[in-house]
Design a protein around this motif. Structure first.
Motif, PDB file in Angstrom:
ATOM      1  N   GLY A  81      31.175 -16.475  -0.071  1.00  0.00           N
ATOM      2  CA  GLY A  81      29.986 -16.483   1.094  1.00  0.00           C
ATOM      3  C   GLY A  81      29.654 -14.605   0.818  1.00  0.00           C
ATOM      4  O   GLY A  81      30.230 -13.995   0.386  1.00  0.00           O
ATOM      5  N   LEU A  82      28.097 -14.614   1.968  1.00  0.00           N
ATOM      6  CA  LEU A  82      27.511 -13.766   1.579  1.00  0.00           C
ATOM      7  C   LEU A  82      26.518 -13.158   2.489  1.00  0.00           C
ATOM      8  O   LEU A  82      25.876 -14.384   2.647  1.00  0.00           O
ATOM      9  CB  LEU A  82      27.117 -13.433  -0.277  1.00  0.00           C
ATOM     10  N   ALA A  83      26.489 -12.214   3.027  1.00  0.00           N
ATOM     11  CA  ALA A  83      25.550 -11.714   4.095  1.00  0.00           C
ATOM     12  C   ALA A  83      24.910 -10.605   3.495  1.00  0.00           C
ATOM     13  O   ALA A  83      25.782  -9.237   3.335  1.00  0.00           O
ATOM     14  CB  ALA A  83      25.854 -11.619   5.769  1.00  0.00           C
ATOM     15  N   SER A  84      23.555  -9.949   3.634  1.00  0.00           N
ATOM     16  CA  SER A  84      23.422  -9.149   3.281  1.00  0.00           C
ATOM     17  C   SER A  84      22.022  -8.591   4.357  1.00  0.00           C
ATOM     18  O   SER A  84      21.128  -9.796   4.374  1.00  0.00           O
ATOM     19  CB  SER A  84      22.402  -8.929   1.860  1.00  0.00           C
ATOM     20  N   VAL A  85      22.273  -7.624   4.370  1.00  0.00           N
ATOM     21  CA  VAL A  85      21.335  -6.762   5.828  1.00  0.00           C
ATOM     22  C   VAL A  85      20.733  -6.037   5.655  1.00  0.00           C
ATOM     23  O   VAL A  85      21.139  -4.797   4.737  1.00  0.00           O
ATOM     24  CB  VAL A  85      22.695  -6.780   6.800  1.00  0.00           C
ATOM     25  N   TYR A  86      19.352  -5.762   5.650  1.00  0.00           N
ATOM     26  CA  TYR A  86      18.854  -4.873   5.451  1.00  0.00           C
ATOM     27  C   TYR A  86      17.459  -4.325   6.132  1.00  0.00           C
ATOM     28  O   TYR A  86      16.997  -6.012   6.983  1.00  0.00           O
ATOM     29  CB  TYR A  86      17.946  -4.713   3.799  1.00  0.00           C
TER      30      TYR A  86
END
Length: 95
Positions: A81-86
Motif C-alpha cells: 500500500g501507499l500514502a502520498s502526501v503533498y
C-alpha cells in the motif's frame, strides 16, 4: 485574519508513524518509486503515473518548501500500500 498554522514536515511525519501488527509503515526508499507507481496505478484508474512522475512531484514539493512525503505499507518485504502526501500550490508552506 490570523495566520493559519501549517505544521512542519517533522510534525506531519511524527503523526504519520503508525504501527499495525503484521505490517511495516515507512518512508519510501529511492529504489522503490517504480514499484510505488505500480501500486498507485492499481488503486487509481485515471491517468497512470510512473515512478519518475512520483519522484518529480516529491522533489518539486520539497524545492517549493512544501511538506511532502510518500509512505509505503510493507507486508513481507513487498509494498502492499501507499500514502502520498503533498500540498497544492497556494497552500501555506511548512515552517
Amino acid at each position: 485574519m490570523a495566520d493559519q498554522h501549517c505544521p512542519s514536515q517533522r510534525e506531519v511525519m511524527m503523526s504519520a508513524e503508525l504501527h499495525i501488527p503484521g505490517f511495516s509503515i515507512r518512508r519510501i526508499t529511492p529504489d522503490e518509486w517504480d514499484t510505488a507507481a505500480q501500486v498507485w496505478n492499481q488503486a487509481v484508474s485515471h491517468g497512470p503515473v510512473t515512478g519518475e512522475d512520483l519522484r518529480k512531484r516529491d522533489a518539486e514539493q520539497h524545492s517549493w518548501g512544501y511538506t511532502a512525503f510518500t509512505l509505503a505499507v510493507v507486508d513481507r518485504e513487498q509494498i502492499a500500500g501507499l500514502a502520498s502526501v503533498y500540498q497544492n500550490p497556494g497552500m501555506c508552506r511548512s515552517s
